[in-house]
Design a protein around this motif. Structure first.
Motif, PDB file in Angstrom:
ATOM      1  N   GLY A 242       0.782  -1.226   0.000  1.00  0.00           N
ATOM      2  CA  GLY A 242       0.000   0.000   0.000  1.00  0.00           C
ATOM      3  C   GLY A 242       0.810   1.269   0.000  1.00  0.00           C
ATOM      4  N   ASP A 243       0.275   2.266   0.722  1.00  0.00           N
ATOM      5  CA  ASP A 243       0.846   3.605   0.703  1.00  0.00           C
ATOM      6  C   ASP A 243       2.260   3.667   1.260  1.00  0.00           C
ATOM      7  OD1 ASP A 243      -1.440   4.728  -0.417  1.00  0.00           O
ATOM      8  OD2 ASP A 243      -2.393   4.995   1.527  1.00  0.00           O
ATOM      9  N   SER A 244       2.659   2.697   2.068  1.00  0.00           N
ATOM     10  CA  SER A 244       4.017   2.715   2.610  1.00  0.00           C
ATOM     11  C   SER A 244       5.055   2.404   1.542  1.00  0.00           C
ATOM     12  CB  SER A 244       4.151   1.705   3.755  1.00  0.00           C
ATOM     13  OG  SER A 244       3.894   0.390   3.296  1.00  0.00           O
ATOM     14  N   MET A 245       4.613   1.848   0.394  1.00  0.00           N
ATOM     15  CA  MET A 245       5.498   1.556  -0.736  1.00  0.00           C
ATOM     16  C   MET A 245       6.773   0.841  -0.286  1.00  0.00           C
ATOM     17  SD  MET A 245       4.915   5.094  -2.911  1.00  0.00           S
ATOM     18  CE  MET A 245       6.343   4.805  -3.978  1.00  0.00           C
ATOM     19  N   PRO A 246       6.641  -0.356   0.275  1.00  0.00           N
ATOM     20  CA  PRO A 246       7.832  -1.072   0.741  1.00  0.00           C
ATOM     21  C   PRO A 246       8.782  -1.383  -0.408  1.00  0.00           C
ATOM     22  CG  PRO A 246       5.955  -2.554   0.654  1.00  0.00           C
ATOM     23  CD  PRO A 246       5.416  -1.170   0.428  1.00  0.00           C
ATOM     24  N   SER A 247      10.059  -1.401  -0.105  1.00  0.00           N
ATOM     25  CA  SER A 247      11.063  -1.710  -1.119  1.00  0.00           C
ATOM     26  C   SER A 247      10.977  -3.183  -1.514  1.00  0.00           C
ATOM     27  CB  SER A 247      12.460  -1.424  -0.571  1.00  0.00           C
ATOM     28  OG  SER A 247      12.786  -2.356   0.459  1.00  0.00           O
ATOM     29  N   ALA A 248      11.593  -3.506  -2.635  1.00  0.00           N
ATOM     30  CA  ALA A 248      11.632  -4.892  -3.071  1.00  0.00           C
ATOM     31  C   ALA A 248      12.290  -5.776  -2.018  1.00  0.00           C
ATOM     32  CB  ALA A 248      12.383  -4.994  -4.402  1.00  0.00           C
ATOM     33  N   GLU A 249      13.323  -5.274  -1.380  1.00  0.00           N
ATOM     34  CA  GLU A 249      13.999  -6.065  -0.353  1.00  0.00           C
ATOM     35  C   GLU A 249      13.072  -6.346   0.823  1.00  0.00           C
ATOM     36  OE1 GLU A 249      17.058  -8.288   1.380  1.00  0.00           O
ATOM     37  OE2 GLU A 249      16.742  -7.563  -0.675  1.00  0.00           O
ATOM     38  N   GLU A 250      12.270  -5.347   1.209  1.00  0.00           N
ATOM     39  CA  GLU A 250      11.310  -5.565   2.297  1.00  0.00           C
ATOM     40  C   GLU A 250      10.280  -6.628   1.904  1.00  0.00           C
ATOM     41  OE1 GLU A 250      10.237  -1.693   4.674  1.00  0.00           O
ATOM     42  OE2 GLU A 250      10.646  -1.128   2.589  1.00  0.00           O
ATOM     43  N   VAL A 251       9.805  -6.568   0.666  1.00  0.00           N
ATOM     44  CA  VAL A 251       8.844  -7.566   0.201  1.00  0.00           C
ATOM     45  C   VAL A 251       9.458  -8.961   0.271  1.00  0.00           C
ATOM     46  CG1 VAL A 251       7.593  -8.415  -1.827  1.00  0.00           C
ATOM     47  CG2 VAL A 251       7.554  -5.979  -1.265  1.00  0.00           C
ATOM     48  N   TYR A 252      10.680  -9.074  -0.200  1.00  0.00           N
ATOM     49  CA  TYR A 252      11.344 -10.376  -0.162  1.00  0.00           C
ATOM     50  C   TYR A 252      11.547 -10.864   1.272  1.00  0.00           C
ATOM     51  CZ  TYR A 252      14.968 -13.895  -0.154  1.00  0.00           C
ATOM     52  OH  TYR A 252      15.676 -15.035   0.102  1.00  0.00           O
ATOM     53  N   GLN A 288      11.129   5.409 -12.868  1.00  0.00           N
ATOM     54  CA  GLN A 288      11.267   4.873 -11.518  1.00  0.00           C
ATOM     55  C   GLN A 288      10.077   3.991 -11.144  1.00  0.00           C
ATOM     56  OE1 GLN A 288      11.679   8.712  -9.595  1.00  0.00           O
ATOM     57  NE2 GLN A 288      13.875   8.384  -9.232  1.00  0.00           N
ATOM     58  N   LYS A 289       8.872   4.377 -11.592  1.00  0.00           N
ATOM     59  CA  LYS A 289       7.688   3.555 -11.319  1.00  0.00           C
ATOM     60  C   LYS A 289       7.826   2.176 -11.956  1.00  0.00           C
ATOM     61  CE  LYS A 289       4.168   7.137 -10.679  1.00  0.00           C
ATOM     62  NZ  LYS A 289       2.836   7.597 -11.081  1.00  0.00           N
ATOM     63  N   THR A 290       8.267   2.146 -13.208  1.00  0.00           N
ATOM     64  CA  THR A 290       8.444   0.871 -13.900  1.00  0.00           C
ATOM     65  C   THR A 290       9.464   0.007 -13.182  1.00  0.00           C
ATOM     66  OG1 THR A 290       7.878   1.860 -16.034  1.00  0.00           O
ATOM     67  CG2 THR A 290       9.129  -0.194 -16.074  1.00  0.00           C
ATOM     68  N   GLN A 291      10.563   0.598 -12.772  1.00  0.00           N
ATOM     69  CA  GLN A 291      11.596  -0.139 -12.051  1.00  0.00           C
ATOM     70  C   GLN A 291      11.089  -0.639 -10.703  1.00  0.00           C
ATOM     71  OE1 GLN A 291      14.896   2.592 -11.820  1.00  0.00           O
ATOM     72  NE2 GLN A 291      15.470   2.335 -13.965  1.00  0.00           N
ATOM     73  N   PHE A 292      10.310   0.185 -10.013  1.00  0.00           N
ATOM     74  CA  PHE A 292       9.775  -0.185  -8.707  1.00  0.00           C
ATOM     75  C   PHE A 292       8.870  -1.408  -8.834  1.00  0.00           C
ATOM     76  CE2 PHE A 292       6.832   0.003  -5.172  1.00  0.00           C
ATOM     77  CZ  PHE A 292       7.592   0.445  -4.099  1.00  0.00           C
ATOM     78  N   ARG A 293       7.964  -1.379  -9.808  1.00  0.00           N
ATOM     79  CA  ARG A 293       7.045  -2.502  -9.998  1.00  0.00           C
ATOM     80  C   ARG A 293       7.802  -3.772 -10.372  1.00  0.00           C
ATOM     81  NH1 ARG A 293       4.050   1.528 -13.302  1.00  0.00           N
ATOM     82  NH2 ARG A 293       2.531   2.534 -11.926  1.00  0.00           N
ATOM     83  N   GLN A 294       8.768  -3.637 -11.274  1.00  0.00           N
ATOM     84  CA  GLN A 294       9.523  -4.802 -11.711  1.00  0.00           C
ATOM     85  C   GLN A 294      10.310  -5.405 -10.557  1.00  0.00           C
ATOM     86  OE1 GLN A 294       9.481  -6.416 -14.527  1.00  0.00           O
ATOM     87  NE2 GLN A 294      11.131  -7.852 -14.019  1.00  0.00           N
ATOM     88  N   ALA A 295      10.939  -4.555  -9.760  1.00  0.00           N
ATOM     89  CA  ALA A 295      11.735  -5.050  -8.630  1.00  0.00           C
ATOM     90  C   ALA A 295      10.856  -5.751  -7.602  1.00  0.00           C
ATOM     91  CB  ALA A 295      12.489  -3.888  -7.976  1.00  0.00           C
ATOM     92  N   GLN A 296       9.644  -5.233  -7.389  1.00  0.00           N
ATOM     93  CA  GLN A 296       8.751  -5.866  -6.424  1.00  0.00           C
ATOM     94  C   GLN A 296       8.279  -7.232  -6.917  1.00  0.00           C
ATOM     95  OE1 GLN A 296       4.609  -4.507  -4.599  1.00  0.00           O
ATOM     96  NE2 GLN A 296       6.261  -3.150  -3.937  1.00  0.00           N
ATOM     97  N   ARG A 297       7.964  -7.323  -8.212  1.00  0.00           N
ATOM     98  CA  ARG A 297       7.588  -8.624  -8.778  1.00  0.00           C
ATOM     99  C   ARG A 297       8.733  -9.621  -8.646  1.00  0.00           C
ATOM    100  NH1 ARG A 297       4.850  -5.410 -12.827  1.00  0.00           N
ATOM    101  NH2 ARG A 297       6.729  -5.408 -14.130  1.00  0.00           N
ATOM    102  N   GLU A 298       9.936  -9.186  -8.963  1.00  0.00           N
ATOM    103  CA  GLU A 298      11.095 -10.077  -8.886  1.00  0.00           C
ATOM    104  C   GLU A 298      11.347 -10.534  -7.457  1.00  0.00           C
ATOM    105  OE1 GLU A 298      14.233  -7.851 -10.675  1.00  0.00           O
ATOM    106  OE2 GLU A 298      13.540  -8.192 -12.731  1.00  0.00           O
TER     107      GLU A 298
END
Length: 347
Positions: A242-252, A288-298
């Motif tokens: 959500g709004d906190s927009m966690p980094s890809a590392e946090e998601v992992y 940056q949005k495209t990179q953010f989404r891609q990193a989160q999916r990965e």
């Protein structure tokens, strides 16, 4: 495994409770709230009943829990709908009356911080509904998004299967809720890339479980509203950020912890919500949005590969903080058809 119970659905003309289990923001920002109430009553023909802390900022966890208990206890109330999210609903859970709520099952709608209550109800054996808050979906500027409205109407009033569809356009930017001009125009929308599939070679079906990833992690840390991992065997996990927009590392890291707990491997499929890449406190440019989404999916795929390599996954489903929003039944049946690239939920 016990099959979760679908609570009876409301009908047009019924009373529904509007509560603020997280924070009484309607008292400070009334414009989207009043608009949402009006649509709930005029478009959906439901009679909204406010509870004491609905517009009260700073209400204690005990007072907010008292509103929830009262809403479930009242036989005239046929559904319970959250006004908005927040950040401390986890403190409310220990004040809820589990026996009372279990004896008076009702559909509950909410997401974000309301993941707490969604998963609490799921732990009681009840189907709850991730999505559909008064200020955000019902109170959308301009008009209620037709895809959101279709999903809300089906989840509120029907008991059958509903197909989740890909949105051609989506939005994530919010205007000022204090400015009346915000509500005179449609929100800013942009082209959606479509769903992204992984391991889409089979059909899986199971009970849904999940919500806002950050809130799920808090519940896991506190060991609240979480059952033994075997309960979720064969289920469908749904997660969103959500709004906190966690980094890809946090998601992992969060999903890795779910894996180490033995939880991630229980699920036969994952529905991952479209990442939020805008907030009032952080803006990104298009690249940056495209990179953010891609990193989160990965990041999510990395965790799945390590702990649930056979799971089917679908990314960028509109089930979270972006617009439109599709309601997900937590505990209800979700069918993911990989070969046909289709997803169905049972409301």
């Amino acid at each position: 495994m016990t099959v979760p119970i679908y609570p009876p659905k409301p009908q047009p003309g019924d009373c529904v409770a509007v509560v603020s289990p997280s924070r009484g923001l309607p008292g400070e920002v009334p414009l989207p709230y009043e608009l949402g109430l009006r649509r709930l009553q005029e478009d959906f023909q439901l009679r909204a009943v406010e509870y004491p802390t609905t517009r009260t900022m700073g209400a204690s966890p005990q007072a907010r829990a008292s509103d929830i208990n009262a809403a479930f206890a009242d036989p005239q109330i046929k559904a319970v709908i959250a006004s908005v999210g927040g950040s401390d609903q986890i403190t409310v859970l220990r004040h809820l009356d589990s026996d009372l709520i279990r004896a008076n099952p009702k559909p509950f709608f909410g997401y974000s911080d309301n993941t707490n209550l969604v998963l609490f109800l799921r732990s009681l054996g009840l189907v709850s509904f991730h999505g559909g808050m008064v200020m955000t979906q019902y109170g959308r500027p301009g008009t209620l998004h037709p895809m959101t409205a279709e999903s809300l109407r089906a989840a509120l009033f029907s008991s059958g299967e509903f197909e989740l569809r890909q949105a051609p356009l989506f939005g994530e930017v919010l205007g000022s809720w204090q400015d009346p001009r915000t509500f005179e125009v449609e929100p800013q929308m942009e082209p959606a890339e479509g769903w992204i599939w992984h391991n889409a070679n089979r059909v899986v079906e199971g009970a849904g479980w999940g919500g806002d990833l950050e809130i799920v992690s808090w519940l896991l840390m506190a060991d609240l509203a979480v059952q033994p991992v075997e309960v979720y065997s064969g289920g469908v996990l749904f997660l969103e950020t959500g709004d906190s927009m966690p980094s890809a590392e946090e998601v992992y890291v969060i999903m890795r912890s779910m894996g180490e707990r033995g939880l991630l491997e229980q699920f036969s499929a994952l529905l991952m919500g479209r990442p939020k890449t805008w907030s009032r406190h952080r803006t990104l440019d298009a690249g940056q949005k495209t990179q953010f989404r891609q990193a989160q999916r990965e990041a999510a795929l990395r965790a799945l590969t390590e702990y649930a390599p056979q799971a089917v996954a679908v990314f960028d489903v509109d089930l979270g903080h972006t617009d439109p929003q599709l309601v997900i039944p937590c505990g209800g049946t979700i069918r993911v058809d990989g070969p046909e690239r289709r997803v169905f939920v049972t409301y």
